[in-house]
Design an enzyme around this catalytic site. Structure first.
Site, PDB file in Angstrom:
ATOM      1  N   GLY A 200     -16.903  29.634  16.002  1.00 39.18           N
ATOM      2  CA  GLY A 200     -18.049  28.813  15.625  1.00 39.18           C
ATOM      3  C   GLY A 200     -18.807  28.376  16.861  1.00 39.18           C
TER       4      GLY A 200
ATOM      5  NE  ARG B 114     -22.455  30.895  21.959  1.00 42.04           N
ATOM      6  CZ  ARG B 114     -22.966  32.051  21.552  1.00 42.04           C
ATOM      7  NH1 ARG B 114     -22.172  33.076  21.334  1.00 42.04           N
ATOM      8  NH2 ARG B 114     -24.261  32.182  21.361  1.00 42.04           N
TER       9      ARG B 114
ATOM     10  CE  LYS C 276     -16.569  20.943  21.151  1.00 44.50           C
ATOM     11  NZ  LYS C 276     -16.461  19.591  20.552  1.00 44.50           N
TER      12      LYS C 276
ATOM     13  CG  ASP D  40     -20.905  15.515  12.372  1.00 42.67           C
ATOM     14  OD1 ASP D  40     -21.695  15.544  11.399  1.00 42.67           O
ATOM     15  OD2 ASP D  40     -20.802  16.443  13.179  1.00 42.67           O
TER      16      ASP D  40
END
Length: 648
Positions: free
Chosen positions: A67, A73, A89, A183
């Protein structure tokens, strides 16, 4: 402690078979090997994909893209030394050139590494080089709820309850620690190989401040923003609750509640709390959504109150979802009548001509009678006189024996038909077994000196019970297994346990871990005939299709109830089994090695090696003398697995 892996290849747990039963044989098929060089020496690795830790020297191979976001990324990354797979990550240094940008990343790292919960993505470690910052996280092989939603569009209410319970558990942990996620969305709910949900991505997370000091920045995903966030009134736990309601709506209805083609219109709908509830939702779902999506934050329910709502208390929540539910609608209704089971039995046991000759005539007669009996009953019989659809709409739950059987067939009256016992002090809970084994294993490994080989083994305990065969059919009925005493048992999805003695003359039934009933096999009550049919089918399947999982000696079965399987867990590398006598067994998929931990004073460690040879050691001896790398790594993996399950 970091996760431990010891295979040179990334692992994946077996997928359920498309026929009859699911995974669980002790076959010798391994995972696909990576492409090798023409010399056949080492796998071909693209050097441009290697990531090296400048401090430790450890290297990782960057795999497929998982993702991407605004700053980073995320890739699969495999430790080239251990074979363990992470989600890494990768944040370019150019993205954090400014001090406040770098400070934000460091805050995210500090916050995430302080979180330790079963339903939060595990933070492993991080480092940086000249080009990037690398954050290594727990790898969730089934991607995220966003991928499931994209494939399915809508989920069943039992599925939504299953996922939301785990989300709420993670949020309760965060809020108790004074952390707001800020979030919550489908893409931040990650799914493990074992179909467990893990909350991740703490890039926007913040500490909870007093009302007058709360952050008023508008941040998050537009469709899930709370009205007070848009109105710059500050973030509180109630904002996460609002986003949770939007997630629930999206999963049930197929789209977010306030989604429109125009972002300004979406914000207008959110501020006015203007949305519609589809008529096909249950009344409980409609009421809970209306309760959560309220404009005033203080009017919304707390996380604890949400769990007490009838949507959760009166609706069926599966103990586990099958992997097929990631792409297709799972069968979560009470098991179908035996007519469909008849097809599976005959296809599996009699459909293959080459195996038909191996089944004795007497067994064929017995199985034929079994199938005939099952045609008259159901695998999980219902005594309701209502139409199946009507009963399911009202209950949305697989009824228990006490709910469905007539009064004379209730568990209380089963004692009149067979022998019974209750409240045995020898039976332990899964939590107690994990905590006790965890404590003994932690002490063993904490002070163990390095050693090249194992000490002299002890004689294997005479009465050691272990699982020699197993089969996972939890997408329909439950988990079946055979003990070394040749007793066969099934832990059904609803929690009941049934076992067939080694001489196949006695049936042991446990509606709970502390209630036990036994019956002669030809006198099992009618309301248990369905479960007995499944048990017999599992027994026959394992006899004809699975090989014994090691060379440990069989033991003679004692009278009365045997230890019960309390809990089973499948990870990407192994199967964990917890029993009511305190035994813990771990089967590793690829090389078929096994660890059996039994007794706590002292802890006995029985290791079944690749060549099927068995050795038993006392934990204090290993603690004092050390052991081989092969055994040490497996013990560390079991310790890590128990820590994950216990939440410590």
């Amino acid at each position: 402690m970091e996760p431990v892996a010891f295979f040179s290849q990334p692992l994946a747990s077996p997928e359920p078979r498309s026929r009859a039963l699911g995974t669980g044989s002790d076959s010798r098929a391994g995972p696909r090997e990576p492409e090798r060089s023409r010399s056949g020496a080492e796998p071909l690795l693209d050097p441009t994909r290697l990531i090296r830790d400048p401090q430790s020297g450890r290297t990782y191979y960057r795999g497929r893209l998982l993702g991407k976001g605004g700053f980073a990324r995320c890739y699969e990354a495999t430790d080239t030394g251990s074979g363990h797979i992470y989600a890494v990550k990768v944040i370019p240094q150019s993205r954090v050139a400014k001090p406040h940008q770098r400070e934000k990343i460091l805050q995210e790292i500090a916050l995430h590494r302080s979180l330790h919960h079963r339903h939060i993505v595990h933070f492993s470690h991080h480092f940086e080089d000249e080009g990037n910052i690398y954050i290594f996280l727990e790898h969730c092989s089934r991607k995220s709820l966003a991928h499931i939603w994209k494939a399915r569009h809508t989920l069943l209410e039992p599925e939504v309850r299953y996922y939301l319970r785990q989300v709420i558990a993670a949020l309760c942990y965060l809020h108790q620690r004074g952390v707001l996620h800020r979030d919550l969305k489908l893409g931040n709910f990650f799914i493990t190989e074992n179909m467990e949900l893990k909350l991740g991505d703490f890039g926007l997370a913040a500490r909870l401040e007093p009302q007058d000091q709360r952050k008023k920045t508008i941040c998050g995903t537009p469709n899930y923003l709370a009205p007070e966030v848009l109105l710059r009134q500050g973030h509180g736990p109630e904002s996460d609750v609002w986003s949770l309601g939007c997630v629930m709506y999206t999963l049930l209805c197929g789209n977010p509640p306030f989604e429109t083609a125009d972002l300004k219109e979406t914000y207008r709908c959110i501020k006015q709390v203007r949305y519609t509830l589809p008529p096909y939702l249950s009344s409980a779902a409609r009421h809970l959504l209306a309760t959560i999506l309220r404009p005033v934050p203080q009017d919304r329910p707390s996380l604890e109150e949400i769990l007490q709502h009838e949507f959760f208390t009166k609706g069926y929540t599966p103990a586990q979802l099958p992997p097929c539910s990631c792409t297709t609608v799972p069968d979560l209704t009470p098991p179908s009548p035996a007519e469909s089971f008849f097809t599976k039995v005959t296809k599996s046991l009699f459909g293959r001509k080459k195996n038909k000759s191996k089944i004795a005539p007497q067994e064929q007669d017995n199985l034929s009678r079994l199938v005939s009996d099952l045609v008259l009953t159901s695998i999980c019989p219902l005594s309701s006189t209502k139409e199946p659809r009507q009963a399911q709409e009202e209950a949305d739950v697989a009824p228990s024996l006490a709910e469905t059987a007539p009064e004379e067939g209730s568990p209380r009256s089963l004692a009149a038909l067979g022998s019974s016992s209750e409240g045995s002090e020898e039976y332990l809970t899964a939590a107690t077994v994990m905590e006790s084994t965890l404590c003994a294993l932690r002490n063993c490994l904490a002070f163990m000196p390095p050693a090249r080989q194992n000490p002299a083994p002890l004689a294997t305990p005479e009465h050691l019970l272990w699982v020699s065969k197993w089969v996972d059919y939890s997408n329909k009925y439950g988990f079946g297994y055979q003990l070394s005493s040749r007793r066969v048992a099934v832990l059904f999805n609803e929690g009941a346990h049934m076992a067939l003695s080694s001489n196949r003359k006695t049936v042991h039934y446990n509606p709970t871990n502390t209630k036990h009933f036994s019956f002669p096999v030809d006198a099992v009550p009618q309301q248990l005939q369905g479960q007995l049919g499944v048990l017999r089918y599992f027994a026959s399947y394992m006899d004809h299709n699975l090989m014994k999982g090691g060379d440990l000696p069989s033991v003679d079965e004692t009278e009365g109830p045997s230890p019960l399987l309390l809990q089973w867990v499948k990870t990407d590398q192994a199967l964990l089994l917890l029993f009511s006598d305190g035994t813990v067994q771990v089967n590793f998929y690829v090389d078929h090695t096994k660890l059996i931990l039994s007794g706590w004073e002292p802890l006995l460690i029985t290791f079944v090696a690749r060549d099927r040879r068995t050795c038993t050691y006392q934990a204090p001896h290993l603690q004092r003398l050390g052991c081989s790398q092969e055994l040490r790594l497996r013990l560390r993996y079991v310790l890590h697995l128990l820590r994950q399950r216990s939440g410590t």
